[in-house]
Design an enzyme around this catalytic site. Structure first.
Site, mmCIF file in Angstrom:
data_model
loop_
_atom_site.group_PDB
_atom_site.id
_atom_site.type_symbol
_atom_site.label_atom_id
_atom_site.label_comp_id
_atom_site.label_asym_id
_atom_site.label_seq_id
_atom_site.Cartn_x
_atom_site.Cartn_y
_atom_site.Cartn_z
ATOM 1 N N TYR A 174 3.581 9.091 -8.419
ATOM 2 C CA TYR A 174 2.580 9.166 -7.352
ATOM 3 C C TYR A 174 1.224 9.637 -7.891
ATOM 4 O O TYR A 174 0.183 9.098 -7.501
ATOM 5 C CB TYR A 174 3.068 10.089 -6.217
ATOM 6 C CG TYR A 174 2.254 9.943 -4.951
ATOM 7 C CD1 TYR A 174 2.551 8.950 -4.017
ATOM 8 C CD2 TYR A 174 1.158 10.770 -4.707
ATOM 9 C CE1 TYR A 174 1.792 8.792 -2.868
ATOM 10 C CE2 TYR A 174 0.396 10.619 -3.555
ATOM 11 C CZ TYR A 174 0.719 9.636 -2.640
ATOM 12 O OH TYR A 174 -0.043 9.478 -1.506
ATOM 13 N N PRO A 222 0.789 -1.237 0.000
ATOM 14 C CA PRO A 222 0.000 0.000 0.000
ATOM 15 C C PRO A 222 0.824 1.291 0.000
ATOM 16 O O PRO A 222 0.261 2.374 -0.113
ATOM 17 C CB PRO A 222 -0.807 -0.097 1.307
ATOM 18 C CG PRO A 222 0.001 -0.991 2.187
ATOM 19 C CD PRO A 222 0.693 -1.958 1.277
ATOM 20 N N LYS A 258 -1.401 2.499 -4.784
ATOM 21 C CA LYS A 258 -1.684 2.210 -6.194
ATOM 22 C C LYS A 258 -2.747 1.128 -6.427
ATOM 23 O O LYS A 258 -3.222 0.954 -7.553
ATOM 24 C CB LYS A 258 -0.390 1.780 -6.905
ATOM 25 C CG LYS A 258 0.614 2.907 -7.068
ATOM 26 C CD LYS A 258 0.185 3.848 -8.172
ATOM 27 C CE LYS A 258 0.897 5.175 -8.144
ATOM 28 N NZ LYS A 258 0.018 6.325 -7.900
HETATM 29 C C1 PHB Z 1 -4.862 5.568 3.450
HETATM 30 O O1 PHB Z 1 -5.424 4.574 3.895
HETATM 31 O O2 PHB Z 1 -5.342 6.693 3.607
HETATM 32 C C2 PHB Z 1 -3.590 5.423 2.691
HETATM 33 C C3 PHB Z 1 -3.001 4.185 2.560
HETATM 34 C C4 PHB Z 1 -1.814 4.070 1.846
HETATM 35 C C5 PHB Z 1 -1.235 5.197 1.287
HETATM 36 C C6 PHB Z 1 -1.824 6.431 1.422
HETATM 37 C C7 PHB Z 1 -3.018 6.537 2.130
HETATM 38 O O3 PHB Z 1 -0.057 5.101 0.611
#
Ligand code: PHB
Ligand code: APR
Length: 390
Positions: A385, A293, A297
């Protein structure tokens, strides 16, 4: 029963594909193993690329996201006691991301499907795709003790990593690429204002931390944890102490803490199946690939898969051309592998690995420092990103 496309799974992939097909007049049925409540109870990431938000608009399910979502023009990286901003907007010539939880995306797509009369069978047991290497595929399932069969033109396997679609393909026809990471993420949600206006990704000798949010009053925070850890090992107090210890002191002091309303641990994995098409069966989203995570993506890759598959299906029904569908696997995988590389890189640069040690920590800090002093390096980060084009 007969339909044009059977979709297995009502996660974001299946719902988005189903809605685009329905809007285009292409008949489809979604078969989902769980109940609607169960699907909606899953909490996942919340960063949408512009390609994803555009597809939600196209599906007619973007209205609440436009109203309640938080557009972000940048995010912070914290390391060595300091915070540095990645100016996504400036570095990419005007692109931004949208903070809006996957749970809400799923909700909006389910509402739209209900409003437009799309058929979904929840709690469909023993769903099984058949005959997809022929011109006449069909899917069987059980519901309330009876067995049903749906004949179709195509099957979309949108049933996630643990689904049946990928498992139905003969082993000799599929190649799997996989990396499991030696740690997990412990995530919480709390009704407290987020510590910063934007997300903060932190590298620290104690491990990675992430400050995210769902709204101006609801925070989503994560810390890297051991795979052996259990949620019960982590009291709220322990969580808040740990995340503050991994942030620069000034940031930790500004953090508002409070009781968690959700707490869970997720492992991190990179995974790709090749190819993503087997005759008339297509793997879409998590059924075909998983990313850790760290780069946010997962959902965005599901959306780009849906883009390629929907365009192929539309072309097939409008022009009787199979060119788009023939290109699906190759096009989707080209984008998937770039996101795999980026997610692996973000994960490797920000986390503490068993072998990291003092030397590895210094190398990570040097890489991050380079990033912030090189426009070329920050641009590469920013363009990945916000999402590569498709
Ligand atoms: C989120 O759950 O808000 C979240 C998870 C992984 C990320 C960014 C945000 O890289
Ligand atoms: N039969 C029917 N449905 C199934 C089966 C099965 N055998 N197996 C799984 N499903 C359902 C699951 O219950 C789930 O609702 O398929 C759905 C798959 O949804 P997701 O796992 O959310 O996958 P996807 O729609 O591809 O979404 C990708 O969601 O998983 C996250 O991180 C991922 O953000 C990414 C996005």
């Amino acid at each position: 029963m007969r339909t044009q496309v059977v979709i297995i799974g009502s996660g974001p992939s299946g719902l988005l594909l189903g809605q685009l097909l329905t809007n285009d007049g292409i008949d489809n049925i979604i078969l989902e193993r769980s109940s609607q409540e169960h699907v909606l109870a899953r909490i996942r990431a919340g960063v949408l690329e512009e390609g994803t938000t555009a597809m939600l608009d196209e599906a007619g399910a973007g209205e609440r996201m436009r109203r309640e979502g938080l557009p972000h023009d940048g995010f912070d990286m914290a390391f060595d006691g300091r915070r540095h901003r990645v100016d996504l907007f400036g570095l990419t010539g005007g692109k931004r991301v949208m903070i809006y939880g996957q749970t809400e995306v799923t909700h909006d797509l389910m509402d739209k499907r209900a409003a437009t009369g799309g058929a979904t069978v929840y709690e469909a047991a023993d769903v099984a795709p058949h005959g997809f290497d022929s011109e006449r595929p069909y899917v069987t399932y059980k519901k309330d003790g009876a067995t049903f069969r749906i004949d179709c033109d195509f099957i979309a396997g949108c049933d996630g990593y643990h689904g049946i679609s990928r498992k139905s393909v003969p082993e000799t026809a599929i190649k799997l690429y996989e990396r499991a990471y030696p740690f997990g993420w412990l995530g919480i949600i709390a009704e407290v204002p987020p510590v910063g206006e934007e997300l903060i990704y932190a590298n620290h000798p104690r491990g990675f931390a992430l400050c995210s949010m769902r709204s101006h009053t609801r925070s989503r925070y994560y810390v890297q944890c051991s795979l052996d850890d259990k949620v019960d090992d982590w009291s709220d107090d322990r969580f808040w102490d740990e995340i503050r210890a991994r942030l620069p002191a000034a940031t930790a002091e500004q953090m508002t803490t409070g009781p968690s309303i959700e707490k869970s641990i997720a492992p991190l994995r990179s995974f790709v199946a090749e190819p993503l098409r087997f005759g008339r069966l297509f793997l879409v989203g998590d059924a075909g690939h998983i990313v850790p995570p760290t780069g946010a993506k997962g959902l965005n890759l599901a959306a780009s898969d849906v883009r390629y598959l929907f365009d192929g299906l539309r072309e097939f029904y409008a022009d009787r051309s199979s060119a788009g569908m023939d290109a699906y696997s190759q096009k989707a995988l080209a984008r998937v592998w770039k996101a795999e590389r980026f997610s692996w890189w973000m994960t490797s640069t920000l986390h503490k690995f068993p072998e990291t040690g003092a030397f590895g920590q210094k190398i990570q800090e040097a890489e991050l420092d380079y990033l912030f002093h090189s426009r070329a390096a920050s641009t590469a980060l920013a363009e990945n990103y916000v999402g590569l084009p498709y």
